[in-house]
Design a protein around this motif. Structure first.
Motif, PDB file in Angstrom:
ATOM      1  N   UNK A  15       8.504 -20.729  -8.113  1.00 10.30           N
ATOM      2  CA  UNK A  15       8.064 -19.915  -7.155  1.00 10.30           C
ATOM      3  C   UNK A  15       8.087 -18.583  -7.643  1.00 10.30           C
ATOM      4  N   UNK A  16       6.175 -17.516  -8.665  1.00 11.59           N
ATOM      5  CA  UNK A  16       6.807 -16.992  -8.651  1.00 11.59           C
ATOM      6  C   UNK A  16       6.437 -15.743  -7.295  1.00 11.59           C
ATOM      7  N   UNK A  17       7.066 -14.290  -8.028  1.00  9.19           N
ATOM      8  CA  UNK A  17       6.248 -12.856  -7.614  1.00  9.19           C
ATOM      9  C   UNK A  17       4.770 -13.070  -7.325  1.00  9.19           C
ATOM     10  N   UNK A  18       4.038 -12.574  -6.648  1.00 11.63           N
ATOM     11  CA  UNK A  18       2.433 -11.868  -7.299  1.00 11.63           C
ATOM     12  C   UNK A  18       1.688 -10.936  -7.266  1.00 11.63           C
ATOM     13  N   UNK A  19       1.283 -10.140  -7.676  1.00 11.05           N
ATOM     14  CA  UNK A  19       0.341  -9.808  -6.946  1.00 11.05           C
ATOM     15  C   UNK A  19      -1.469  -9.660  -6.115  1.00 11.05           C
ATOM     16  N   UNK A  20      -1.411  -9.391  -5.107  1.00 13.48           N
ATOM     17  CA  UNK A  20      -2.729  -9.407  -4.588  1.00 13.48           C
ATOM     18  C   UNK A  20      -3.378  -7.840  -5.642  1.00 13.48           C
ATOM     19  N   UNK A  21      -4.400  -9.156  -6.435  1.00 17.91           N
ATOM     20  CA  UNK A  21      -5.120  -7.555  -6.995  1.00 17.91           C
ATOM     21  C   UNK A  21      -6.370  -7.132  -6.294  1.00 17.91           C
ATOM     22  N   UNK A  22      -6.614  -7.471  -4.460  1.00 15.47           N
ATOM     23  CA  UNK A  22      -7.858  -6.764  -3.997  1.00 15.47           C
ATOM     24  C   UNK A  22      -7.227  -6.012  -3.062  1.00 15.47           C
ATOM     25  N   UNK A  23      -5.338  -6.013  -2.614  1.00 21.25           N
ATOM     26  CA  UNK A  23      -5.756  -5.231  -1.453  1.00 21.25           C
ATOM     27  C   UNK A  23      -3.885  -4.757  -1.864  1.00 21.25           C
ATOM     28  N   UNK A  24      -3.568  -5.327  -3.232  1.00 20.74           N
ATOM     29  CA  UNK A  24      -2.363  -4.134  -3.882  1.00 20.74           C
ATOM     30  C   UNK A  24      -0.651  -5.005  -3.264  1.00 20.74           C
ATOM     31  N   UNK A  25      -1.246  -5.979  -2.485  1.00 20.12           N
ATOM     32  CA  UNK A  25       0.373  -6.669  -1.540  1.00 20.12           C
ATOM     33  C   UNK A  25       0.322  -7.733  -2.247  1.00 20.12           C
ATOM     34  N   UNK A  26       2.327  -7.392  -2.386  1.00 17.80           N
ATOM     35  CA  UNK A  26       3.107  -8.351  -2.939  1.00 17.80           C
ATOM     36  C   UNK A  26       3.183  -9.368  -2.573  1.00 17.80           C
ATOM     37  N   UNK A  27       2.659 -10.613  -2.587  1.00 16.31           N
ATOM     38  CA  UNK A  27       3.482 -12.410  -1.856  1.00 16.31           C
ATOM     39  C   UNK A  27       3.750 -12.605  -3.102  1.00 16.31           C
ATOM     40  N   UNK A  28       4.407 -14.136  -2.566  1.00 11.92           N
ATOM     41  CA  UNK A  28       4.520 -15.032  -3.394  1.00 11.92           C
ATOM     42  C   UNK A  28       4.183 -15.787  -3.546  1.00 11.92           C
TER      43      UNK A  28
END
Length: 400
Positions: free
Chosen positions: A38-51
């Motif tokens: 499981x990773x923390x990730x960044x949605x590069x399109x809207x800047x939202x943090x997701x897993x």
């Protein structure tokens, strides 16, 4: 601290920095799992943090992975607040399967850690968690899904809006990526039968209220036999033992009926101060305090017996005084039923309806709940009388 300073873990993970689905950039690993990470990730399109749940390609067959992704698509349509949201999914360029899921903001914990630190849970808290879980599982069942892997690690508890116990259910369908069992058969979760989740929730409930796993060769001992007398509702034994039946036909037929039965399990309205204090000491794991309280209680009982004899002798003289100063009773009913109640500055560790003994006098009652206006009432207690106080909180209206 930079990612390269975190013990070298992130620096040596070749997947950190990779972009999945042309938008999810892996930031750091959060948790190693049996079938992936499981990773923390960044949605590069809207800047939202997701897993991002990254599932290794060699963890299961192609058919199993396809079935898992289809399950994920169905979960994404459930739209229940108690189920971790799934935003997207697919395959990485190197072949691993990924799911982009809701990132839980603020303080989050899983139920396994809570049970390790606080076994067992007070019934009021356990009931709230169980009803939330039953509601979330029922939402899955309406979409033709069973969880199939319900365990303490599958339940995240999120602190939000001044509440610490908002349930978030995860790992739905995760067993589909596990290897077959010794008998060569996969989990029954692949066959839609809500009663499998009924038993799983029953096992989880048993562990929550007793501190012991519900893994028995024969019939499970009644939950009440594992706790001090009076600290669990009388109806709970039958409710949980029915959920734990080995024969699915003898369990609760669906999650709604199980939840309804759990909701009716309440501690007796006239809990004595002795039972409440003993439960608090026991639930805190403080056996010494529990024993000390029992000893103090016995001393008080002996003292009360002596006082009763004295009172009988002087009753003719002090009868009027005793009558005027005898305790009264306050019966409190709140809506919502799980509202927090403070009586004269002291928190009340019980759920509506509540009955308290109080000496004659004036008291301040405060009732609060997240999302509602706090209510304050003045309560006048007279000797030997019962005062009924019903408090219905008004929803909090946000000013624009």
């Amino acid at each position: 601290m930079s990612s390269g300073d975190a013990g070298g873990v992130e620096a040596v993970d070749p997947r950190v920095g990779q972009v999945l689905g042309e938008r999810y950039r892996l930031v750091r690993p959060l948790e190693a799992r049996e079938s992936g990470t499981l990773y923390e990730a960044l949605n590069t399109l809207d800047g939202r943090v997701v897993d991002v749940e990254l599932l290794h390609a060699d963890a299961a067959s192609a058919d199993d992975v396809a079935r898992f992704l289809e399950t994920a698509r169905t979960v994404a349509r459930v739209g229940h607040d108690g189920v971790v949201q799934i935003f997207n999914g697919g395959r990485a360029t190197w072949g691993d399967v990924f799911l982009a899921v809701e990132h839980l903001e603020g303080e989050a914990n899983d139920l396994a850690r809570v049970l390790a630190a606080e076994p067992p849970l007070p019934w009021d808290r356990a009931q709230s968690l169980l009803l939330q879980l039953a509601d979330a599982l029922g939402a899955l069942h309406k979409h033709g899904l069973v969880h199939g892997e319900l365990r303490p690690e599958s339940v995240r508890l999120v602190a939000r809006d001044a509440r610490r116990d908002l349930v978030k259910l995860r790992d739905i369908g995760a067993d589909q990526l596990r290897e077959p069992g010794v008998a060569g058969e996969r989990s029954p979760a692949l066959r839609f039968d809500p009663r499998a989740d009924v038993q799983a929730l029953g096992r989880l409930a048993y562990r929550m209220v007793t501190g012991a796993p519900a893994d028995f060769e024969g019939d499970a001992p009644a939950p009440s036999s594992q706790r001090p007398a009076g600290t669990l509702p009388a109806e709970l034994d039958g409710v949980l033992l029915r959920a734990l039946e080995r024969d699915p036909e003898r369990r609760w037929p669906d999650m709604a009926s199980f939840a309804e039965a759990l909701g009716r399990c309440r501690l007796t309205r006239r809990q004595s101060v002795r039972v409440e204090a003993l439960a608090a000491a026991e639930l805190a794991g403080n056996r010494a305090a529990s024993g000390a309280f029992e000893a103090a209680t016995n001393r008080r009982h002996r003292a009360w017996n002596v006082m009763s004899v004295v009172a009988a002798v002087v009753l003719a003289i002090l009868g009027l005084h005793v009558l005027l100063n005898a305790p009264g009773h306050v019966q409190i009913t709140t809506l919502p039923a799980d509202a927090e109640v403070t009586f004269n500055g002291m928190p009340v560790p019980a759920r509506s309806p509540i009955v308290l003994d109080a000496d004659p006098g004036h008291y301040v009652l405060v009732v609060s709940h997240a999302g509602f206006e706090t209510a304050e009432r003045t309560v006048d207690v007279t000797a030997r009388a019962t005062v009924d106080v019903a408090v219905e909180l008004s929803p909090l209206v946000l000013k624009r």
